[in-house]
Design an enzyme around this catalytic site. Structure first.
Site, PDB file in Angstrom:
ATOM      1  N   THR A  48      18.745  21.803 -32.986  1.00 14.18           N
ATOM      2  CA  THR A  48      18.992  23.094 -33.577  1.00 14.18           C
ATOM      3  C   THR A  48      20.164  22.964 -34.093  1.00 14.18           C
ATOM      4  O   THR A  48      21.292  22.570 -33.239  1.00 14.18           O
ATOM      5  CB  THR A  48      18.746  24.521 -33.207  1.00 14.18           C
ATOM      6  OG1 THR A  48      18.779  25.544 -34.000  1.00 14.18           O
ATOM      7  CG2 THR A  48      19.749  24.468 -31.799  1.00 14.18           C
TER       8      THR A  48
ATOM      9  N   GLY B 173      23.080  31.033 -32.514  1.00 16.38           N
ATOM     10  CA  GLY B 173      22.515  31.931 -31.904  1.00 16.38           C
ATOM     11  C   GLY B 173      21.293  31.528 -31.057  1.00 16.38           C
ATOM     12  O   GLY B 173      21.045  31.886 -29.902  1.00 16.38           O
TER      13      GLY B 173
ATOM     14  N   ASP C 125      11.172  26.645 -33.944  1.00 15.98           N
ATOM     15  CA  ASP C 125      10.822  27.071 -35.405  1.00 15.98           C
ATOM     16  C   ASP C 125      10.497  28.323 -35.061  1.00 15.98           C
ATOM     17  O   ASP C 125       9.302  28.804 -34.364  1.00 15.98           O
ATOM     18  CB  ASP C 125      10.030  26.267 -36.120  1.00 15.98           C
ATOM     19  CG  ASP C 125      10.147  26.626 -37.597  1.00 15.98           C
ATOM     20  OD1 ASP C 125      11.298  26.338 -38.057  1.00 15.98           O
ATOM     21  OD2 ASP C 125       9.253  27.219 -38.419  1.00 15.98           O
TER      22      ASP C 125
ATOM     23  N   LYS D 234      17.012  40.545 -23.788  1.00 16.78           N
ATOM     24  CA  LYS D 234      16.373  40.068 -24.974  1.00 16.78           C
ATOM     25  C   LYS D 234      15.624  38.697 -24.271  1.00 16.78           C
ATOM     26  O   LYS D 234      14.495  38.589 -24.833  1.00 16.78           O
ATOM     27  CB  LYS D 234      17.539  39.551 -26.044  1.00 16.78           C
ATOM     28  CG  LYS D 234      16.656  39.052 -27.043  1.00 16.78           C
ATOM     29  CD  LYS D 234      17.678  38.803 -28.389  1.00 16.78           C
ATOM     30  CE  LYS D 234      16.585  37.968 -29.338  1.00 16.78           C
ATOM     31  NZ  LYS D 234      17.523  37.271 -30.458  1.00 16.78           N
TER      32      LYS D 234
ATOM     33  N   ARG E 229      11.208  33.801 -28.094  1.00 14.54           N
ATOM     34  CA  ARG E 229      11.930  32.399 -27.640  1.00 14.54           C
ATOM     35  C   ARG E 229      11.962  32.361 -26.095  1.00 14.54           C
ATOM     36  O   ARG E 229      11.551  31.361 -25.645  1.00 14.54           O
ATOM     37  CB  ARG E 229      13.422  32.514 -28.146  1.00 14.54           C
ATOM     38  CG  ARG E 229      14.106  30.951 -27.843  1.00 14.54           C
ATOM     39  CD  ARG E 229      15.398  31.051 -28.734  1.00 14.54           C
ATOM     40  NE  ARG E 229      14.932  31.043 -30.109  1.00 14.54           N
ATOM     41  CZ  ARG E 229      15.122  32.190 -30.950  1.00 14.54           C
ATOM     42  NH1 ARG E 229      15.591  33.236 -30.383  1.00 14.54           N
ATOM     43  NH2 ARG E 229      14.571  31.982 -32.308  1.00 14.54           N
TER      44      ARG E 229
HETATM   45  P1  ITT Z   1      17.511  25.300 -37.046  1.00 19.73           P
HETATM   46  O1  ITT Z   1      16.178  25.158 -38.150  1.00 19.73           O
HETATM   47  O2  ITT Z   1      18.690  24.324 -37.163  1.00 19.73           O
HETATM   48  O3  ITT Z   1      16.992  25.482 -35.395  1.00 19.73           O
HETATM   49  P2  ITT Z   1      17.308  27.811 -38.571  1.00 19.73           P
HETATM   50  O4  ITT Z   1      18.232  28.890 -38.252  1.00 19.73           O
HETATM   51  O5  ITT Z   1      17.323  27.315 -39.739  1.00 19.73           O
HETATM   52  O6  ITT Z   1      18.042  26.732 -37.351  1.00 19.73           O
HETATM   53  P3  ITT Z   1      14.763  28.553 -38.211  1.00 19.73           P
HETATM   54  O7  ITT Z   1      14.323  27.565 -39.507  1.00 19.73           O
HETATM   55  O8  ITT Z   1      13.633  28.218 -37.122  1.00 19.73           O
HETATM   56  O9  ITT Z   1      15.938  28.080 -37.688  1.00 19.73           O
HETATM   57  O10 ITT Z   1      14.793  29.891 -38.903  1.00 19.73           O
HETATM   58  C1  ITT Z   1      14.645  30.816 -37.922  1.00 19.73           C
HETATM   59  C2  ITT Z   1      15.343  32.063 -38.614  1.00 19.73           C
HETATM   60  O11 ITT Z   1      14.446  33.376 -38.108  1.00 19.73           O
HETATM   61  C3  ITT Z   1      16.511  32.298 -38.181  1.00 19.73           C
HETATM   62  O12 ITT Z   1      17.633  31.805 -38.869  1.00 19.73           O
HETATM   63  C4  ITT Z   1      16.704  33.645 -38.147  1.00 19.73           C
HETATM   64  O13 ITT Z   1      16.951  34.286 -39.215  1.00 19.73           O
HETATM   65  C5  ITT Z   1      15.198  34.367 -37.788  1.00 19.73           C
HETATM   66  N1  ITT Z   1      14.990  34.498 -36.497  1.00 19.73           N
HETATM   67  C6  ITT Z   1      14.552  33.696 -35.397  1.00 19.73           C
HETATM   68  N2  ITT Z   1      14.481  34.004 -34.205  1.00 19.73           N
HETATM   69  C7  ITT Z   1      15.185  35.415 -34.235  1.00 19.73           C
HETATM   70  C8  ITT Z   1      15.726  36.166 -33.229  1.00 19.73           C
HETATM   71  O14 ITT Z   1      15.592  35.839 -31.826  1.00 19.73           O
HETATM   72  N3  ITT Z   1      16.577  37.040 -33.677  1.00 19.73           N
HETATM   73  C9  ITT Z   1      16.959  37.240 -34.880  1.00 19.73           C
HETATM   74  N4  ITT Z   1      16.376  36.417 -35.887  1.00 19.73           N
HETATM   75  C10 ITT Z   1      15.624  35.493 -35.618  1.00 19.73           C
END
Ligand code: ITT
Length: 210
Positions: A8, A12, A70, A176, A182
């Protein structure tokens, strides 16, 4: 193999992953810490596909156990948007303040169950021999009336847990992780990782049947 590389670039997520897997007994490092800067083509149409794409891309660059996450926010009133496009929704560089305000705006005039939403998380694992595994978990909630809280990241300030009357941004990091999509998906994956580590140590995987 003496570490887990987590595929990743999201700080966060990485912070939460470190806390959840911190007691596994082997270091969990980010791609950046592993010196890897892959160009990941996240072009799948499901969380499962995208998690595996990320993990397999990084697996092709190292000999470690690779995990990827993801995840995203599904808002029922918006036809489950932003969903798999959660990071890219309204543009990757748009701030979450703006994205969160836009979701609130689109839901204005709705209340209660009409504001139902969930966070989804799929964790993919690829082991050094190419074996793969995936787990999925969700946390159900509602879109809050207004952003609240300083914790977490992304959509947390607008994700309300109606039973607690708090958004996930108002929980401590520990709280959380205990209940989150997650936290649950990583804890489901844990026995598979531990099984691999045990077999690594004992060499049992390579024994011929007696
Ligand atoms: P990587 O692919 O590099 O892991 P990314 O941020 O692009 O990072 P994703 O494609 O999985 O990851 O997108 C997930 C999005 O969903 C993330 O950027 C947040 O906006 C949202 N999200 C996921 N889990 C969350 C959480 O626990 N709290 C708040 N928002 C979350």
């Amino acid at each position: 193999m003496n570490r887990i590389v987590f595929a990743t670039g999201n700080e966060g997520k990485m912070r939460e992953v470190r806390e959840i897997l911190g007691d596994l007994g082997i270091p969990v490092v980010s791609m950046k810490e592993a010196g890897l800067h892959p160009d990941i083509q996240e072009n799948g149409s499901t969380f499962e596909e995208n998690a595996l794409i990320k993990a397999l891309t990084v697996h092709s660059l190292c000999q470690d156990i690779v995990l990827a996450d993801d995840s995203g926010l599904e808002v029922d009133y918006l036809g489950k948007q932003p969903g798999v496009h959660s990071a890219r929704w309204m543009g990757e560089d748009t701030s979450y303040e703006i994205k969160n305000q836009e979701i609130l705006r689109r839901l204005s005039g709705t209340s209660g169950e009409d504001r139902s939403a969930r966070f989804v998380c799929v964790i993919a694992a690829v082991f050094p021999d190419g074996t793969t595994a995936e787990t999925r978990a969700v946390i159900e909630g509602q879109i809050a009336d207004a952003p609240r809280g300083e914790g977490g990241f992304g959509y947390d300030p607008i994700f309300l847990l109606p039973d607690r009357g708090l958004t996930t941004a108002e929980l401590s990091a520990e709280e959380k992780n205990e209940i989150s999509h997650r936290g649950k998906a990583l804890r489901q994956m844990r026995p598979t990782i531990e099984g691999w580590l045990r077999e690594e140590k004992t060499g049992v995987r390579w024994k011929l049947p007696e």
